[in-house]
Design an enzyme around this catalytic site. Structure first.
Site, PDB file in Angstrom:
ATOM      1  N   TYR A 143      -3.880  -3.495  -3.281  1.00  0.00           N
ATOM      2  CA  TYR A 143      -2.546  -4.027  -3.006  1.00  0.00           C
ATOM      3  C   TYR A 143      -2.235  -3.832  -1.528  1.00  0.00           C
ATOM      4  CZ  TYR A 143       2.578  -4.542  -3.237  1.00  0.00           C
ATOM      5  OH  TYR A 143       3.872  -4.941  -3.045  1.00  0.00           O
ATOM      6  N   ASP A 238      -6.355  -0.532   5.102  1.00  0.00           N
ATOM      7  CA  ASP A 238      -4.945  -0.408   4.744  1.00  0.00           C
ATOM      8  C   ASP A 238      -4.740   1.024   4.258  1.00  0.00           C
ATOM      9  OD1 ASP A 238      -2.416  -0.449   3.783  1.00  0.00           O
ATOM     10  OD2 ASP A 238      -2.677  -2.166   2.440  1.00  0.00           O
ATOM     11  N   LYS A 266       4.611   4.427   4.243  1.00  0.00           N
ATOM     12  CA  LYS A 266       4.888   5.563   3.364  1.00  0.00           C
ATOM     13  C   LYS A 266       5.065   6.897   4.127  1.00  0.00           C
ATOM     14  CE  LYS A 266       3.598   3.072  -0.658  1.00  0.00           C
ATOM     15  NZ  LYS A 266       2.555   2.102  -0.909  1.00  0.00           N
TER      16      LYS A 266
END
Ligand SMILES: *Cc1c(COP(=O)(O)O)cnc(C)c1O
Length: 428
Positions: A143, A238, A266
């Site tokens: 994702y 990522d 995050k």
């Protein structure tokens, strides 16, 4: 579920699509209604009905030091007094960029954005601008946020272009995203061969958190590095999830493989909405206003967000022992969780690295999306609800990793284990 959460959820559904601002929060994958959270401190979440839970998702990663961590709170409060945003450069942004380049091996220059989604969208634009090529390769089950280019699933047949995975994503966009199964180097080689000289970037989660926790197999990351070197493709890690989690320098430090570009989010915001993308100076010099690839943001580098993020990274940099601690917590807790599974003669699979893990309700080894999907999601839903009743808040989907924090002490670990053992017995 408590009365106040129930009331809030029905009210929320009147005004917000599905009652939530991000789909997984709605508990659709596990049944029941979501809890509305009022506050959190250290290892614990508190809902609006006054229930207490040990938090196993930690805001999907950021709260690696526990909730409302003192030094982060202090820095935000201090910065707050100077107003909240100027839309002009600040010293804090320079500190932030410098510390990221010090910590993340691949990053020589970095641009701040406001979310992981923005980071990945921008990174592939830059890779395309830099290489003058259009196509990208991504992996099934990874994702990268909700950018159009990533909401693509595999078409039929081994070597084929992707198909839109959501209404609203055009076929035109989908044709530039190629899909391969995770951990399968041959599939990547075939795609590269069939699209020679057309691939701008290969993007992946170096350790996947978004189909549950899935680790790269031995030699996989190195193999991708070599393909990218040979074909002049930009390798993008990522690390929105793994950055500052698996090591101070992320998965790239832990596995010793350096990508050309890295996306972050995050943890980097300490709980504030922050993302970043960076990489080799030669590539990042393509970003406007240094170069021709446009990317901008009114609130990018926002002082409040930078204050939280910088305090977080500074603490991590000055306390490198955190990662050993996290590994110890992870090894001990997951070791015991695995023992309990075996003791009940259950055949389930546990994937684990450092402070990330997933318990899959399958007897297959989970190495990619296909094997992840062999899990019994109904059983996971029951396990989730049983754990919740016992005061342990898991990610409300089988296809998410759990995230541990240094706020977990022996007392909380005992609580989690007891809940785990009882829950397993209850659901079988
Ligand atoms: C969460 C996540 C994103 C998206 O970040 P947002 O801040 O939710 O937009 C991108 N990539 C990975 C690996 C993620 O885990």
């Amino acid at each position: 579920m408590g009365k106040k959460s129930a009331e809030l959820f029905s009210k929320a559904q009147k005004y917000i699509p599905g009652g939530v601002n991000s789909p997984v929060r709605a508990f659709k994958a596990v049944g029941g209604n979501p809890l509305f959270i009022e506050r959190a401190k250290g290892a614990y979440l508190y809902d609006v009905d006054g229930n207490e839970y040990i938090d196993m998702i930690n805001s999907w990663g950021p709260m690696i030091l526990g909730h409302a961590f003192g030094p982060v709170e202090k820095e935000v409060k201090k910065t707050l007094k100077n107003s909240f945003s100027f839309g002009a450069p600040t010293a804090l942004e320079v500190d932030m960029a410098k510390i990221i380049t010090e910590m993340v091996p691949s990053v020589e220059k970095v641009r701040m954005v406001n979310s992981g989604t923005e980071a990945t969208m921008s990174a592939i634009r830059v890779a395309r601008g830099y290489t003058g090529r259009d196509k990208i390769i991504k992996f099934e089950g990874c994702y990268h946020g909700h950018g159009d280019s990533f909401l693509i699933s595999a078409g039929s047949g081994a070597i084929t272009m992707g198909e839109p995975d959501s209404p609203g994503v055009t076929k035109g966009t989908a044709k530039d995203t190629l899909l391969a199964p995770y951990n399968d180097l041959d599939a990547v080689k075939k795609l590269v061969e069939a699209n020679k000289g057309e691939i701008a970037a290969i993007i992946l989660e170096p350790v996947v958190g978004n189909m549950g926790c899935v680790l790269p197999q031995f030699g996989y990351l190195e193999g991708l590095r070599k393909i990218c070197d040979d074909e002049k493709i930009v390798l993008i890690f990522d690390e929105v999830m793994t950055g500052f989690r698996l090591a101070a320098g992320g998965a790239q430090e832990r596995f010793g493989v350096t990508p050309d570009m890295t996306t972050l989010g995050k943890i980097i915001g300490g709980g504030m909405p922050v993302g970043a993308y960076g990489g080799k100076a030669e590539i990042m010099e393509f970003v406007s206003p240094a170069g021709p690839v446009y990317q901008a943001g009114t609130l990018s580098g926002n002082p409040m967000a930078m204050a939280a993020g910088y305090a977080m990274l500074k603490h991590i940099q000055e306390n490198p022992g955190i990662y050993q601690k996290l590994d110890e917590i992870g090894d001990e807790l997951v070791g015991e969780i695995e023992k309990a599974v075996k003791k009940l003669d259950l055949p389930y699979t546990i994937n684990h690295i450092g402070s990330m893990y997933s318990l899959f309700f399958t007897d297959k080894k989970v190495t990619d999306l296909e094997t992840a999907k062999t899990t019994n999601t109904e059983l996971f839903g029951k396990y989730f609800q049983a754990m919740l009743k016992k005061g342990v808040y898991l990610a409300p989907s089988q296809y998410e990793s759990l995230f541990l924090s240094v706020a977990l002490k022996p007392k909380q670990m005992k609580h989690i284990l007891k809940a785990h053992k009882e829950s397993l017995k209850e659901i079988h």
